[in-house]
Scaffold this motif. Structure first.
Motif, short mmCIF file in Angstrom:
data_model
loop_
_atom_site.label_atom_id
_atom_site.label_comp_id
_atom_site.label_asym_id
_atom_site.label_seq_id
_atom_site.Cartn_x
_atom_site.Cartn_y
_atom_site.Cartn_z
N SER A 1 7.57 10.23 -7.70
CA SER A 1 6.56 9.30 -8.20
C SER A 1 7.23 8.16 -8.98
CB SER A 1 5.56 10.02 -9.10
OG SER A 1 4.58 9.11 -9.58
N LEU B 1 0.73 1.91 -4.22
CA LEU B 1 0.60 3.19 -4.92
C LEU B 1 1.85 3.34 -5.78
CD1 LEU B 1 -0.55 5.29 -1.89
CD2 LEU B 1 -1.79 5.21 -4.04
N HIS C 1 -2.38 0.81 -10.39
CA HIS C 1 -1.03 1.21 -9.99
C HIS C 1 -0.04 0.07 -10.23
CE1 HIS C 1 -1.68 5.11 -7.96
NE2 HIS C 1 -2.82 4.62 -7.53
N GLY D 1 -8.23 7.40 -3.69
CA GLY D 1 -7.00 8.18 -3.71
C GLY D 1 -7.15 9.62 -3.27
N SER E 1 0.84 -1.18 0.00
CA SER E 1 0.00 0.00 0.00
C SER E 1 0.89 1.24 0.00
CB SER E 1 -0.96 -0.05 1.19
OG SER E 1 -1.95 0.92 1.09
N GLN E 2 0.83 2.10 1.03
CA GLN E 2 1.81 3.17 1.16
C GLN E 2 3.22 2.58 1.16
OE1 GLN E 2 3.00 6.29 1.45
NE2 GLN E 2 4.85 5.63 2.52
N MET F 1 1.88 8.46 -8.81
CA MET F 1 1.47 9.47 -7.84
C MET F 1 0.95 10.74 -8.50
SD MET F 1 1.63 7.92 -5.07
CE MET F 1 1.38 9.26 -3.91
N LEU G 1 4.47 2.14 -2.27
CA LEU G 1 5.08 3.38 -2.77
C LEU G 1 6.51 3.50 -2.25
CD1 LEU G 1 5.10 6.23 -4.03
CD2 LEU G 1 3.95 7.05 -1.96
N VAL H 1 -6.78 0.92 -2.85
CA VAL H 1 -5.67 1.27 -3.76
C VAL H 1 -5.94 0.57 -5.09
CG1 VAL H 1 -3.21 1.10 -4.22
CG2 VAL H 1 -4.01 1.60 -1.90
N PHE I 1 -2.82 9.40 -8.49
CA PHE I 1 -3.37 8.64 -7.36
C PHE I 1 -4.70 9.21 -6.90
CE2 PHE I 1 -1.55 12.07 -4.85
CZ PHE I 1 -2.37 12.15 -3.73
#
Length: 701
Positions: free
Chosen positions: A611, A576, A640, A588, A550-551, A579, A554, A636, A582
């Motif tokens: 990103s 993610l 992505h 998002g 998830s985060q 960005m 990223l 999410v 998102f």
């Protein structure tokens, strides 16, 4: 940014016109489904054909399906205990209850309230249980949330715990990302996104309504309407220990962290009340309204409170006059953080961490004096269920090498006794836990934990998995993971957890230090931990892999595109990745409080700096990565992960991509799918980090 990997010269995917993979943002279509099927076939064929996969899968499944787990319970008003349970026979789970006396035996006798496997079979539906809201004080009638395949959106149906049946002709609300609170047996406070006009741009409800039994949703009386640009609005009732409604609140979330609070009046109008925008109500105990603030705040009385403070009002006095004096309950130190607050009938229970190690304190609302509960030290502690009828409560204890245990005690005295503990799920003989600190780019000391064999050579040869998240004030606390221990530590692996900024390990300030324009600080913290691991000789680039979801996905993308020279594997879970878009995908828009708004030029500029999707390069030394997501993830967007995999392949890099067609954001629709995901991940990590480069090449990686 990293010195090794400049951003691509050509602007890629900075506009819709320059993104060739927008079509992968269709959740499902014939073209998308065919693409997913092709990638799944390749990835599953590669990993499941590895001779080690089946053994890893079976070990993971045995642990996940084991009955040898502590059943977490909630204390009911009549003293009984309820639990939601999944195992080999109940992969979707059962909702059940027992008595306190029975629970304290080695083999409690459980009475089934609702069998979700049987329900799914009877209705031909892929139901995943998402919780129940029961009407206080009796708790007989409950609103059951059911998700199709694990999505965040749920269908809500009224259930009678006495008859163990759904109420015929009872409340039945269609699928939505919704919130529901009982006012009384025939009245609900709902925030329901039932059509496009009632949605925020984040996909959540923007109206609060009062729904009477027998009414349709469009007949419900609207009491509040937020803006389309808000994250969401919701309503809830504040009840005392006897279940009596003391006030009804409406909360307008302007973004993920800031909200306005209102009281619902008798005539269905609302009045805004003074509370910190970042913070809110935590508990009502002995007539005291307990509030936390995640920002420096000045009360109407003129009192000032610092970020992280906990304070309280006498509720009746505050309802009559919002300028009354507040009482300071707790002001955490610089390396302290409040990780949980709950209440028994007469005490406030607080989980307080110091340098990422937990303790529980109980506070007396008469003068806010406190007593430390007699629990083990240097572990993670969590507040379990609390009783509204007395001061009984449960607390959980675990560590990286300490199997989970459950303590039961009295908040009035702070005395706790061991209730249940688990045998180990893996052999921890000779394993140790260390805490180190890395120095980030700006000089900040970033703590991290290392779990390893005490005799592991410090020559850079240890296969090491570095885990991170770094956002949303979510703390990575010491916890026991049977699958990780069995599938990784037992096989010689080292496990590392980075407590970077963006998390909540040291309270709101630790989180806020990496918000929005400062997001790169968290990425630099994670890189600093990797560099420190290598400097200490714990591992080296050929043996260092990273994992996050998830985060955290990223996070992995940022490490991949900024410092690929440090790693040889990356497990990128439900990430993610794009960005710059998102905020246009599913939920998002609700995260702009964390990252910023890509539609604002200044904010887009700082987001574009990191990103991952736009920074992928043909020339960078990326390892083969493993990316996975879920079609049913409605938090999410799976686009992505798909776009990341497609772009990597286009640039000539090797990538394994797997998409589970069920499971939602947590990818846990059932235990077998969870075991498969774990086995895929650790098979991949074995091939990348444990195998020698020669044998890896021989396997076709």
């Amino acid at each position: 940014m990293a010195q090794n990997t400049p951003a691509p010269a050509a602007a890629f995917a900075t506009t819709d016109a320059t993104d060739p993979y927008l079509w992968l943002e269709d959740v499902q279509s014939e073209r998308v489904d065919a693409w997913v099927a092709e990638k799944n076939q390749h990835s599953l064929g590669t990993l499941q054909s590895d001779p080690r996969y089946e053994g890893l899968y079976q070990q993971a499944l045995d642990i996940l399906q084991s009955r040898d787990r502590i059943p977490g319970v909630s204390i009911q008003r009549d003293g009984s205990l309820e639990n939601f349970w999944q195992d080999a026979e109940h992969v979707r789970g059962i909702w059940r209850r027992t008595s306190m006396d029975s629970y304290n035996t080695a083999n409690p006798q459980w009475e089934t309230i609702l069998d979700f496997d049987a329900l799914a079979a009877a209705e031909g539906a892929n139901w995943v249980y998402k919780g129940a809201t029961c009407l206080a004080p009796e708790g007989r009638y409950c609103l059951i949330s059911l998700s199709d395949g694990g999505k965040d959106a749920v269908t809500i149906r009224e259930f009678d715990k006495v008859t163990k049946q759904f109420v015929e002709g009872g409340i039945n609300l269609p699928e939505s990302k919704s919130g529901v609170s009982w006012i009384d047996k025939d009245t609900l406070l709902i925030s329901y996104a039932y059509d496009e006009s009632s949605l925020t741009t984040s996909g959540y409800a923007r109206t609060v309504r009062i729904l009477k039994r027998g009414q349709t949703l469009d007949q419900a009386v609207q009491v509040f309407e937020g803006e389309t640009t808000d994250m969401s609005v919701s309503g809830y009732t504040l009840r005392d220990a006897d279940g009596v409604v003391k006030a009804t609140f409406v909360q307008r979330m302007r973004d993920f962290y800031s909200s306005d609070k209102y009281i619902l009046n008798a005539d269905n109008s609302v009045t805004q009340v003074p509370m910190p925008a970042k913070g809110g109500i935590n508990a009502l105990v002995a007539g005291k309204l307990v509030i936390s603030t995640d920002e420096d705040w000045t009360a109407p009385s003129g009192q000032t409170f610092k970020t992280g403070d906990i304070f309280a009002y006498d509720l009746d006095a505050w309802l009559a006059d919002k300028s009354v004096q507040a009482e300071l309950v707790l002001s955490p130190g610089e390396r302290e953080a409040v990780e949980g607050i709950s209440a028994t009938r007469n005490r406030l229970v607080v989980a307080l961490y110091e340098n990422v190690r937990g303790s529980i304190y109980v506070y007396d609302p008469a003068d806010w004096s406190r007593t430390r509960a007699n629990l083990p030290e240097n572990v993670t502690v969590g507040i379990g269920s609390t009783s509204s009828q007395n001061d009984q409560f449960f607390a959980s204890v675990s560590g990286y090498l300490t199997p989970s245990s459950l303590y039961f005690g009295d908040a009035a005295t702070g005395q706790m006794a061991l209730s249940k503990s688990l045998p180990p799920k893996f052999d921890a003989t000779g394993k140790i836990v260390e805490q180190h600190q890395a120095v980030s780019k700006d000089g900040t000391l970033v703590p991290y934990f290392v779990v390893r064999s005490e005799n592991a050579p410090m020559d850079g040869s240890n296969p090491t998995l570095l885990y991170g998240y770094g956002g949303f004030q979510s703390s990575l606390l010491p916890s026991y993971s049977g699958p990780m221990g069995k599938l990784w530590l037992e096989r010689g692996g080292v496990y590392v957890i980075a407590n970077t900024r963006g998390g909540g390990e040291f309270g709101p300030r630790w989180h806020q230090a990496a918000l929005q324009e400062n997001r790169q600080r968290a990425h630099e913290d994670f890189q600093a931990v990797a560099l420190d691991l290598i400097a200490r000789g714990i591992t080296s680039q050929p043996h260092l892999g990273i994992m996050g979801g998830s985060q955290g996905g990223l996070f992995m993308g940022a490490m991949l595109t900024q410092r690929p020279d440090l790693i040889n594997a990356a497990v990128i879970q439900v990430p993610l990745f794009d960005m710059l878009r998102f905020h246009k995908l599913l939920a998002g828009a609700s995260w702009m409080g964390e990252y910023g708004n890509p539609d604002i030029a200044e904010e887009r500029a700082w987001i574009a700096e990191y990103s991952p999707y736009q920074r992928l390069s043909a020339d960078a030394p990326y390892p083969e990565v493993f990316i996975h997501t879920s079609t049913k993830d409605d938090r999410v967007h799976p686009g992505h992960a798909r776009k990341a995999a497609a772009r990597l392949e286009e640039l000539g890099h090797q990538v394994l991509f797997y998409e589970n067609t069920d499971g939602g954001h947590a990818a846990g629709a059932n235990l077998r799918e969870s075991a498969r995901r774990l086995a895929l991940e650790y098979t991949y990590l074995t091939r990348r980090l444990i195998d020698t480069p020669q044998s890896t090449e021989a396997q076709g990686n």
